[in-house]
Enzyme design. Structure first.
Site, PDB file in Angstrom:
ATOM      1  N   GLY A 252       0.904  -5.116   1.506  1.00 38.80           N
ATOM      2  CA  GLY A 252      -0.130  -5.108   0.461  1.00 38.80           C
ATOM      3  C   GLY A 252       0.294  -5.880  -0.780  1.00 38.80           C
ATOM      4  O   GLY A 252      -0.543  -6.456  -1.476  1.00 38.80           O
TER       5      GLY A 252
ATOM      6  N   ASN B  82       4.496  -7.594   6.701  1.00 39.94           N
ATOM      7  CA  ASN B  82       5.464  -6.992   7.630  1.00 39.94           C
ATOM      8  C   ASN B  82       4.916  -5.777   8.362  1.00 39.94           C
ATOM      9  O   ASN B  82       5.674  -4.960   8.872  1.00 39.94           O
ATOM     10  CB  ASN B  82       6.724  -6.589   6.840  1.00 39.94           C
ATOM     11  CG  ASN B  82       6.423  -5.499   5.817  1.00 39.94           C
ATOM     12  OD1 ASN B  82       5.335  -5.458   5.271  1.00 39.94           O
ATOM     13  ND2 ASN B  82       7.368  -4.609   5.564  1.00 39.94           N
ATOM     14  N   GLU B  83       3.589  -5.656   8.417  1.00 39.74           N
ATOM     15  CA  GLU B  83       2.978  -4.431   8.966  1.00 39.74           C
ATOM     16  C   GLU B  83       3.524  -4.055  10.343  1.00 39.74           C
ATOM     17  O   GLU B  83       3.741  -2.876  10.634  1.00 39.74           O
ATOM     18  CB  GLU B  83       1.446  -4.583   9.056  1.00 39.74           C
ATOM     19  CG  GLU B  83       0.704  -4.329   7.754  1.00 39.74           C
ATOM     20  CD  GLU B  83       0.678  -5.532   6.817  1.00 39.74           C
ATOM     21  OE1 GLU B  83       1.389  -6.520   7.085  1.00 39.74           O
ATOM     22  OE2 GLU B  83      -0.047  -5.483   5.805  1.00 39.74           O
TER      23      GLU B  83
ATOM     24  N   LEU C 221       0.851  -1.198   0.000  1.00 41.51           N
ATOM     25  CA  LEU C 221       0.000   0.000   0.000  1.00 41.51           C
ATOM     26  C   LEU C 221       0.882   1.242   0.000  1.00 41.51           C
ATOM     27  O   LEU C 221       1.989   1.234   0.557  1.00 41.51           O
ATOM     28  CB  LEU C 221      -0.912  -0.001   1.232  1.00 41.51           C
ATOM     29  CG  LEU C 221      -1.829  -1.216   1.373  1.00 41.51           C
ATOM     30  CD1 LEU C 221      -2.881  -0.946   2.445  1.00 41.51           C
ATOM     31  CD2 LEU C 221      -2.498  -1.585   0.062  1.00 41.51           C
TER      32      LEU C 221
HETATM   33  C1  LIG Z   1      -7.541  -1.767  16.937  1.00 41.37           C
HETATM   34  C2  LIG Z   1      -8.310  -1.456  15.674  1.00 41.37           C
HETATM   35  C3  LIG Z   1      -7.516  -1.845  14.461  1.00 41.37           C
HETATM   36  C4  LIG Z   1      -8.175  -1.492  13.179  1.00 41.37           C
HETATM   37  C5  LIG Z   1      -7.219  -1.783  12.101  1.00 41.37           C
HETATM   38  C6  LIG Z   1      -7.689  -1.412  10.793  1.00 41.37           C
HETATM   39  C7  LIG Z   1      -6.843  -1.360   9.793  1.00 41.37           C
HETATM   40  C8  LIG Z   1      -5.365  -1.616   9.897  1.00 41.37           C
HETATM   41  C9  LIG Z   1      -4.547  -0.424   9.713  1.00 41.37           C
HETATM   42  C10 LIG Z   1      -3.654  -0.290   8.730  1.00 41.37           C
HETATM   43  C11 LIG Z   1      -3.399  -1.311   7.738  1.00 41.37           C
HETATM   44  C12 LIG Z   1      -2.378  -0.877   6.748  1.00 41.37           C
HETATM   45  C13 LIG Z   1      -1.880  -2.064   5.988  1.00 41.37           C
HETATM   46  C14 LIG Z   1      -0.656  -1.682   5.246  1.00 41.37           C
HETATM   47  C15 LIG Z   1      -0.199  -2.384   4.262  1.00 41.37           C
HETATM   48  C16 LIG Z   1       1.002  -1.972   3.485  1.00 41.37           C
HETATM   49  O1  LIG Z   1       1.205  -2.451   2.405  1.00 41.37           O
HETATM   50  S1  LIG Z   1       2.071  -0.818   4.146  1.00 41.37           S
HETATM   51  C17 LIG Z   1       3.452  -0.732   3.032  1.00 41.37           C
HETATM   52  C18 LIG Z   1       4.456  -1.794   3.352  1.00 41.37           C
HETATM   53  N1  LIG Z   1       5.577  -1.685   2.460  1.00 41.37           N
HETATM   54  C19 LIG Z   1       6.833  -1.699   2.848  1.00 41.37           C
HETATM   55  O2  LIG Z   1       7.150  -1.836   4.010  1.00 41.37           O
HETATM   56  C20 LIG Z   1       7.863  -1.512   1.777  1.00 41.37           C
HETATM   57  C21 LIG Z   1       8.600  -0.224   1.943  1.00 41.37           C
HETATM   58  N2  LIG Z   1       9.566  -0.034   0.871  1.00 41.37           N
HETATM   59  C22 LIG Z   1      10.749  -0.678   0.836  1.00 41.37           C
HETATM   60  O3  LIG Z   1      11.108  -1.460   1.679  1.00 41.37           O
HETATM   61  C23 LIG Z   1      11.628  -0.335  -0.330  1.00 41.37           C
HETATM   62  O4  LIG Z   1      11.208   0.874  -0.889  1.00 41.37           O
HETATM   63  C24 LIG Z   1      11.660  -1.431  -1.422  1.00 41.37           C
HETATM   64  C25 LIG Z   1      10.270  -1.799  -1.881  1.00 41.37           C
HETATM   65  C26 LIG Z   1      12.413  -2.666  -0.896  1.00 41.37           C
HETATM   66  C27 LIG Z   1      12.429  -0.883  -2.662  1.00 41.37           C
HETATM   67  O5  LIG Z   1      13.705  -0.455  -2.278  1.00 41.37           O
HETATM   68  P1  LIG Z   1      14.551   0.473  -3.260  1.00 41.37           P
HETATM   69  O6  LIG Z   1      14.538  -0.079  -4.623  1.00 41.37           O
HETATM   70  O7  LIG Z   1      15.863   0.713  -2.584  1.00 41.37           O
HETATM   71  O8  LIG Z   1      13.726   1.830  -3.371  1.00 41.37           O
HETATM   72  P2  LIG Z   1      13.554   2.979  -2.263  1.00 41.37           P
HETATM   73  O9  LIG Z   1      13.440   2.411  -0.906  1.00 41.37           O
HETATM   74  O10 LIG Z   1      14.623   4.010  -2.485  1.00 41.37           O
HETATM   75  O11 LIG Z   1      12.126   3.579  -2.659  1.00 41.37           O
HETATM   76  C28 LIG Z   1      11.951   4.425  -3.801  1.00 41.37           C
HETATM   77  C29 LIG Z   1      10.908   5.473  -3.452  1.00 41.37           C
HETATM   78  O12 LIG Z   1       9.660   4.797  -3.191  1.00 41.37           O
HETATM   79  C30 LIG Z   1       9.177   5.164  -1.911  1.00 41.37           C
HETATM   80  N3  LIG Z   1       8.401   4.032  -1.352  1.00 41.37           N
HETATM   81  C31 LIG Z   1       8.831   2.800  -1.128  1.00 41.37           C
HETATM   82  N4  LIG Z   1       7.826   2.029  -0.653  1.00 41.37           N
HETATM   83  C32 LIG Z   1       6.739   2.812  -0.575  1.00 41.37           C
HETATM   84  C33 LIG Z   1       5.382   2.597  -0.149  1.00 41.37           C
HETATM   85  N5  LIG Z   1       4.931   1.418   0.265  1.00 41.37           N
HETATM   86  N6  LIG Z   1       4.546   3.645  -0.211  1.00 41.37           N
HETATM   87  C34 LIG Z   1       4.962   4.857  -0.652  1.00 41.37           C
HETATM   88  N7  LIG Z   1       6.238   5.121  -1.069  1.00 41.37           N
HETATM   89  C35 LIG Z   1       7.109   4.107  -1.022  1.00 41.37           C
HETATM   90  C36 LIG Z   1      10.434   5.459  -1.106  1.00 41.37           C
HETATM   91  O13 LIG Z   1      10.135   6.247   0.017  1.00 41.37           O
HETATM   92  C37 LIG Z   1      11.254   6.204  -2.155  1.00 41.37           C
HETATM   93  O14 LIG Z   1      10.718   7.514  -2.258  1.00 41.37           O
HETATM   94  P3  LIG Z   1      11.666   8.764  -2.584  1.00 41.37           P
HETATM   95  O15 LIG Z   1      12.331   8.449  -3.889  1.00 41.37           O
HETATM   96  O16 LIG Z   1      12.663   8.852  -1.447  1.00 41.37           O
HETATM   97  O17 LIG Z   1      10.754   9.929  -2.641  1.00 41.37           O
END
Ligand SMILES: CCCCC/C=C\C/C=C\CCC/C=C/C(=O)SCCNC(=O)CCNC(=O)[C@H](O)C(C)(C)COP(=O)(O)OP(=O)(O)OC[C@H]1O[C@@H](n2cnc3c(N)ncnc32)[C@H](O)[C@@H]1OP(=O)(O)O
Length: 243
Positions: free
Chosen positions: A94, A118-119, A49
């Site tokens: 996601g 990994n949330e 996400l």
């Molecule tokens: C008690 C009541 C409870 C009620 C509960 C109700 C609901 C529950 C609540 C919430 C649920 C949410 C569920 C969430 C689900 C998700 O999917 S959260 C996202 C999880 N994703 C990650 O952890 C991945 C994060 N990213 C990375 O680890 C790395 O970026 C990579 C994918 C391994 C790629 O690495 P690399 O190639 O080195 O690229 P960069 O890290 O430099 O990234 C490039 C740019 O992209 C941006 N970015 C990366 N991931 C995301 C993302 N998921 N969203 C937005 N942006 C992302 C990163 O910041 C870089 O940006 P800039 O170039 O610096 O601007």
């Protein structure tokens, strides 16, 4: 279907909407019986996400976003098409949910291509329907550990725990997915579709029966100061990693 939302195929509202429209078109075109979902971003299936849709946004936006997340999950999970994941990159959270919603998962054998929910590592939690899909796939005990510890399984561990069905050399992911597709398409559609529905409907129904409440829970949770702080810290970590 090749996902292309550079740099990391994060599931932004706009990208989710595009995926939904594409899927709907394919579902409605009776010449299609199956789809292979893969990525056009080198080394990344989907970063999950889009954190920027949940960080610093107002409640109305978060609600709209969550509705689209629900919608995409329901559409992929309950699709009448055969859905094969050709997972050619890392797929956290996601991205993992999207993979888990396919009928079959082929993962490229590269230690960097980890998969999992990994949330907790972000200081957030996987919603109940993410959890349900993981439990259905790897069983209760393995899911309990994986979810609490935010495990991202590298390919060998992913295969062992059963979060993917097959691990193959990177250059064979697409061809393997096509062979698997041929095997699934050999089954008469109506029998396969009814069986899929039988197995998956109870899980989907749990969300369908409380979609609005789920949206409200999400908005309340994500709007908390403590959760916004956690997201801020995580986004900063991603920036710092770049140096
Ligand atoms: C008690 C009541 C409870 C009620 C509960 C109700 C609901 C529950 C609540 C919430 C649920 C949410 C569920 C969430 C689900 C998700 O999917 S959260 C996202 C999880 N994703 C990650 O952890 C991945 C994060 N990213 C990375 O680890 C790395 O970026 C990579 C994918 C391994 C790629 O690495 P690399 O190639 O080195 O690229 P960069 O890290 O430099 O990234 C490039 C740019 O992209 C941006 N970015 C990366 N991931 C995301 C993302 N998921 N969203 C937005 N942006 C992302 C990163 O910041 C870089 O940006 P800039 O170039 O610096 O601007």
């Amino acid at each position: 279907m090749k996902m292309r939302n550079p740099p990391v195929n994060s599931l932004s509202l706009e990208f989710l909407t595009e995926l939904l429209i594409s899927l709907e078109k394919l579902e409605n075109d009776k010449t299609f019986r199956g789809i292979i979902i893969t990525s056009d971003c080198p080394g990344i299936f989907s970063a999950g996400l889009d954190l920027l849709e949940m960080y610093g946004r107002d409640p109305a936006h978060c609600a709209e976003y969550w509705k689209a997340v629900q919608e995409l999950w329901l559409r992929v999970y309950l699709s009448n098409l055969v859905v094969i994941g050709a997972i050619n990159g890392i797929s956290p959270a996601g991205g993992c949910l999207l993979s888990l919603s396919c009928d079959y998962r082929v993962l490229a054998n590269n230690p960097k291509y980890a998969i999992g929910l990994n949330e907790t590592l972000l200081g957030i939690i996987a919603p109940f329907w993410f959890k349900d899909v993981l439990v259905n796939t790897i069983g209760h005990r393995a899911a309990e550990r994986a979810l609490q510890l935010g495990f991202l399984f590298p390919p060998s561990d992913a295969l062992q725990v059963g979060i993917v069905d097959q691990v193959v050399p990177e250059d064979q992911v697409q061809s393997t997915a096509r062979s698997v597709m041929a095997q699934w398409l050999a089954i008469p559609d109506h029998a396969r579709q009814l069986t899929k529905n039988l197995v998956r409907k109870p899980t989907a129904d749990r969300l369908l029966q409380q979609r609005d409440a789920d949206i409200q829970n999400f908005v309340r949770f994500i709007s908390r100061d403590s959760i916004q702080k956690s997201l801020h810290v995580y986004l900063e970590k991603l920036k710092q990693k770049k140096g």
